[in-house]
Scaffold this motif. Sequence first.
Motif, PDB file in Angstrom:
ATOM      1  N   VAL A   6       0.821  -1.311  -0.092  1.00 10.43           N
ATOM      2  CA  VAL A   6      -0.131   0.135  -0.088  1.00 10.43           C
ATOM      3  C   VAL A   6       0.806   1.136  -0.119  1.00 10.43           C
ATOM      4  N   LEU A   7       1.890   1.196   1.083  1.00 10.74           N
ATOM      5  CA  LEU A   7       2.758   2.387   0.912  1.00 10.74           C
ATOM      6  C   LEU A   7       3.449   2.398  -0.302  1.00 10.74           C
ATOM      7  N   THR A   8       4.111   1.866  -0.868  1.00 10.24           N
ATOM      8  CA  THR A   8       4.919   1.977  -2.468  1.00 10.24           C
ATOM      9  C   THR A   8       3.957   2.478  -3.361  1.00 10.24           C
ATOM     10  N   GLN A   9       2.827   1.466  -3.482  1.00 12.65           N
ATOM     11  CA  GLN A   9       1.860   2.030  -4.468  1.00 12.65           C
ATOM     12  C   GLN A   9       1.258   3.639  -4.272  1.00 12.65           C
ATOM     13  N   SER A  10       1.056   3.922  -3.328  1.00 13.45           N
ATOM     14  CA  SER A  10       0.420   5.330  -2.817  1.00 13.45           C
ATOM     15  C   SER A  10       1.628   6.099  -3.337  1.00 13.45           C
ATOM     16  N   TYR A  11       2.796   6.001  -2.908  1.00 17.69           N
ATOM     17  CA  TYR A  11       3.934   6.671  -3.180  1.00 17.69           C
ATOM     18  C   TYR A  11       4.127   7.033  -4.474  1.00 17.69           C
ATOM     19  N   THR A  12       4.194   5.875  -5.343  1.00 16.24           N
ATOM     20  CA  THR A  12       4.495   5.906  -6.825  1.00 16.24           C
ATOM     21  C   THR A  12       3.163   6.756  -7.433  1.00 16.24           C
ATOM     22  N   ALA A  13       2.016   6.503  -7.063  1.00 12.30           N
ATOM     23  CA  ALA A  13       1.068   7.371  -7.745  1.00 12.30           C
ATOM     24  C   ALA A  13       1.316   8.715  -7.438  1.00 12.30           C
ATOM     25  N   SER A  14       1.500   8.980  -6.127  1.00 12.93           N
ATOM     26  CA  SER A  14       1.586  10.569  -5.641  1.00 12.93           C
ATOM     27  C   SER A  14       2.790  11.199  -6.503  1.00 12.93           C
ATOM     28  N   LEU A  15       3.941  10.679  -6.660  1.00 19.84           N
ATOM     29  CA  LEU A  15       5.056  10.805  -7.257  1.00 19.84           C
ATOM     30  C   LEU A  15       4.751  11.296  -8.722  1.00 19.84           C
ATOM     31  N   ALA A  16       3.973  10.146  -9.349  1.00 17.19           N
ATOM     32  CA  ALA A  16       3.792  10.540 -10.809  1.00 17.19           C
ATOM     33  C   ALA A  16       2.866  11.779 -11.133  1.00 17.19           C
ATOM     34  N   SER A  17       2.042  11.854 -10.309  1.00 20.59           N
ATOM     35  CA  SER A  17       1.124  13.010 -10.224  1.00 20.59           C
ATOM     36  C   SER A  17       1.795  14.212  -9.988  1.00 20.59           C
ATOM     37  N   LEU A  18       2.702  14.327  -9.142  1.00 27.16           N
ATOM     38  CA  LEU A  18       3.334  15.449  -8.590  1.00 27.16           C
ATOM     39  C   LEU A  18       4.514  15.766 -10.049  1.00 27.16           C
ATOM     40  N   LEU A  19       5.141  14.850 -10.471  1.00 28.93           N
ATOM     41  CA  LEU A  19       6.091  15.085 -11.694  1.00 28.93           C
ATOM     42  C   LEU A  19       5.598  15.636 -12.974  1.00 28.93           C
ATOM     43  N   THR A  20       4.412  14.876 -13.260  1.00 31.34           N
ATOM     44  CA  THR A  20       3.737  14.866 -14.695  1.00 31.34           C
ATOM     45  C   THR A  20       2.422  15.900 -14.718  1.00 31.34           C
ATOM     46  N   THR A  21       1.794  15.903 -13.757  1.00 34.55           N
ATOM     47  CA  THR A  21       0.382  16.885 -13.774  1.00 34.55           C
ATOM     48  C   THR A  21       0.919  18.182 -13.549  1.00 34.55           C
TER      49      THR A  21
END
Length: 913
Positions: free
Chosen positions: A653-668
């Motif tokens: 759960v932690l890694t998936q949440s971190y990955t999604a948040s980081l992707a949104s932060l860097l691309t959106t």
Amino acid sequence: MKRNKRLLVVFISIFILVELCRGQNNRRTEVNVGVVTDVGTMHSDIEMRCINLSLSDFYSSRPQFQTRLVPNIADSRNDVVGAAAAALKLIKNKQVMAILGPRTSMQAHFMIDIGQKSQVPIVSYSATSPFLTSLRSPYFFRATYEDSFQVNAIRSIIKLFGWREVVIVYVDNSFGEGIMPHLTDALQEINVRIPYRSVISLNATDHEISLELSKMMTMPTRVFIVHMSASLASRIFTKINEIGLMKEGYVWILTNGITDELSSINETGIEAMQGVLGVKTHVRKFKELEKFRARWRKMFPEMELNAFGLWAYDAITALAIAIEEAGTNNMTFSSVDLGRNVSELEALGLSQYGPKLIQTLSQVQFKGLAGDFRFFKGQLQPSVFEIVNVTGTKERSIGFWTEENGLVKKLDQEQQSVGALSTWKDHLKHIIWPGEANSVPKGWEIPTNGKRLRIGVPKRTGYTDLVEVRRDPITNSQVVKGFCIDFFKAVTEAMPYDVSYDFFPFEKSDGTPAGDHNDLVYQVYLGKYDAVVGDTTILANRSSYVDFTFPYTKSGVGLIVPVEDQVKRDSISFLKPLTWKLWMTSFFFFFLIGFTVWFVEHRINPDFRGPAKYQASTIFWFAFSTMVFAPRERVLSFGARLLVITWYFIVLVLTQSYTASLASLLTTRQLDPTITSMRKLIEKGEKVGYTRTSFIFGKLKEAGFAPSSLIPFDTAENCDELMRKGPENGGISAAFMEVPYMRLFLGQYCKAYQVVEEPFSVDGFGFVFPIGSPLVADVSRAILKVAESTKGRDLEQALFKTKDETCHDPVTNPDPNPSTKSRQLGVDSFWVLFLIAFAMCVFTLGKFSFFFFKKSQVNNLWQEFNQPDRDSYLNRVEKCSCSSNRHMPDNNTQEINQATNQSDTINPTSVSE
């Protein structure tokens, strides 16, 4: 000669009746009463015969009465002065105690004054003008219905069919004018406009009538109310039929002054009235009335009995009853000193019998042929009117009007039985309209030979998708197009009748706009334009001098501001998805899980044995290798395995949440508006823009903006340029636009701007018409039809089709994935998972400790930890290694041997696994 013969017949009838009365009882007192009528006319013949029959029937059924009325006829010669002279003659020569008549309201006006002066009651059975009531003479009694009583029935008809304009046609005398104040008030109560009143002289020639009707033909109103005598109506309707005003789409409504005497109109006149509606005096049928009608048809087959004849019958009956009640005392006139200079009217003297007679006459009540007879404030009170439709050679009853229930098909039908959403067919029977039409006329049309509507169109320099006015270079003619124009054309096509119009751009001679929208709307009030079609917003101050249709666009004013990306991307952006508390909590649990697994496994699992340095590194290695789900060490005990499985889920759960948040932060792009409300703009004194020629300028000043901070713009490109410059470079910080302009603007620049507020609540665009125009209701209904149809949707989609394919319509198609400010993940999002992991650790450690202390004593445990049996330990390691087909690395083996050699003692005690 014919007139003299009729007069002779009347005198002979009266003479015979008087002689019969005398012969029956010589002791009975004869009382002279006058009858003023237009001798020789059909109306007079009918009414005089009714009077004679009434006296005959009355006294034959009441032989005990001590008085006998003796009618004295005086010819008014169908003239106002003649009627007054006849009344003077009767009072002076015959000393009559009362006078019946006269025939018309104009004649009655003078006779009422004579009766007031001489105290002789005047009882009229045919003078219906409301003007007579205003004289307030106690000596005037109206044995008929006043004309104003029927206006409520006419109003109900107009309201039932929803007609909004009515033209009134009436005769130019006191009879015609008397009903006008009451009819006007009744129609105003239901917001019906009277655009024209047609006044026709009683002696008008056919040519004059034709000119007046031709004028009415050019008017858009198609509903007419006619109030005049039956003879004049016959002439007028003959001309109406010839000119073409009885075609399909016209409505003619007659008052009872005509319908009560339809039997006296010739066949040509009746044929010209086909399809008209009328309000007729209703006479309830009962046995005595039917007997009288049968006797009338037998005695006078050439004459058609009407309501005025019945009222004449009842009026003389009421007078006979009143005189009998008053007695025969003091039937004299006071003498007048003829020596002094007096007028002929003053020379008549005063009737000493009159004051007592009006008291008894006011109290008379009986069931007459025309209904219940009782004077209320000097006149009869109706309760029912019949609604008729002229078809064929006579009228046909289609319903009734009652004061309690309004319009009903039958008198026993109650209003409660008719629902609120009923149609006219629930109130009236089938109607055949002029032109043999079965559908209800609309009541208002643009005449084909009338003037075309002059429609004003605003001249715009921007947002030409809404309205565009340009000159064709080839034909040099004005071309008007755009969404507003196309929508108006669709509306006119949906209307129930044709509307002819021409567009006139509101511009100067040089082609520039002649003013703003307020100036254009005011031209309708001044009469320069018949309507305005364009991007005209419905406002309260404008509606005070013009009428608007329903809005045909979305409403509101939006505040548009630039947006900017709030995310700052740098070398440590990978740390931003999680809060520092979550980072620290995660590290803590990594260590806790590793330590717990080591504590449980190190006594039975060689992967967790060895020197302290090696075991410490194993703890951290095992804990952090779970992030990729690939730990090198195996876990043997059940409790440790359960703990590791739980930790795997939490790490997932932690890694998936971190990955999604980081992707949104860097691309959106996380776009935020630079301004969030109009209040902040006012507080900072920012410069803002608005669409030129719009009402928004006044709204912004009222809101508190300084005029110097308001900058107008014409086009979307101009607005974009101003906001890109910013207030520092002569631009603006935000822009105010109405919803249609806003949709067009954001459809082109959706990536750079955003709507943050709708500070002003206004209606959308509407079409403008003069106050009271019946077109407003019809156009509004057509707007609803178009808006609900595919035509309206197609027009709207074509207008607001975005120029940028990546943009969207902010109103009809909002962004399904709007950019919002990102939120860092914190402990609050995962505290339940951490709580479960902590509980599992406590449970695993507790269980291990409980069983450990149960089977070993503390000292043995300390020796086992510090002085391990090298041979036993090696045997266990070898056994475990063989069973798992795995070999420890050489360097680890050497470290274990060294640790074993350094042991001082060997504790033979072993702990059961």
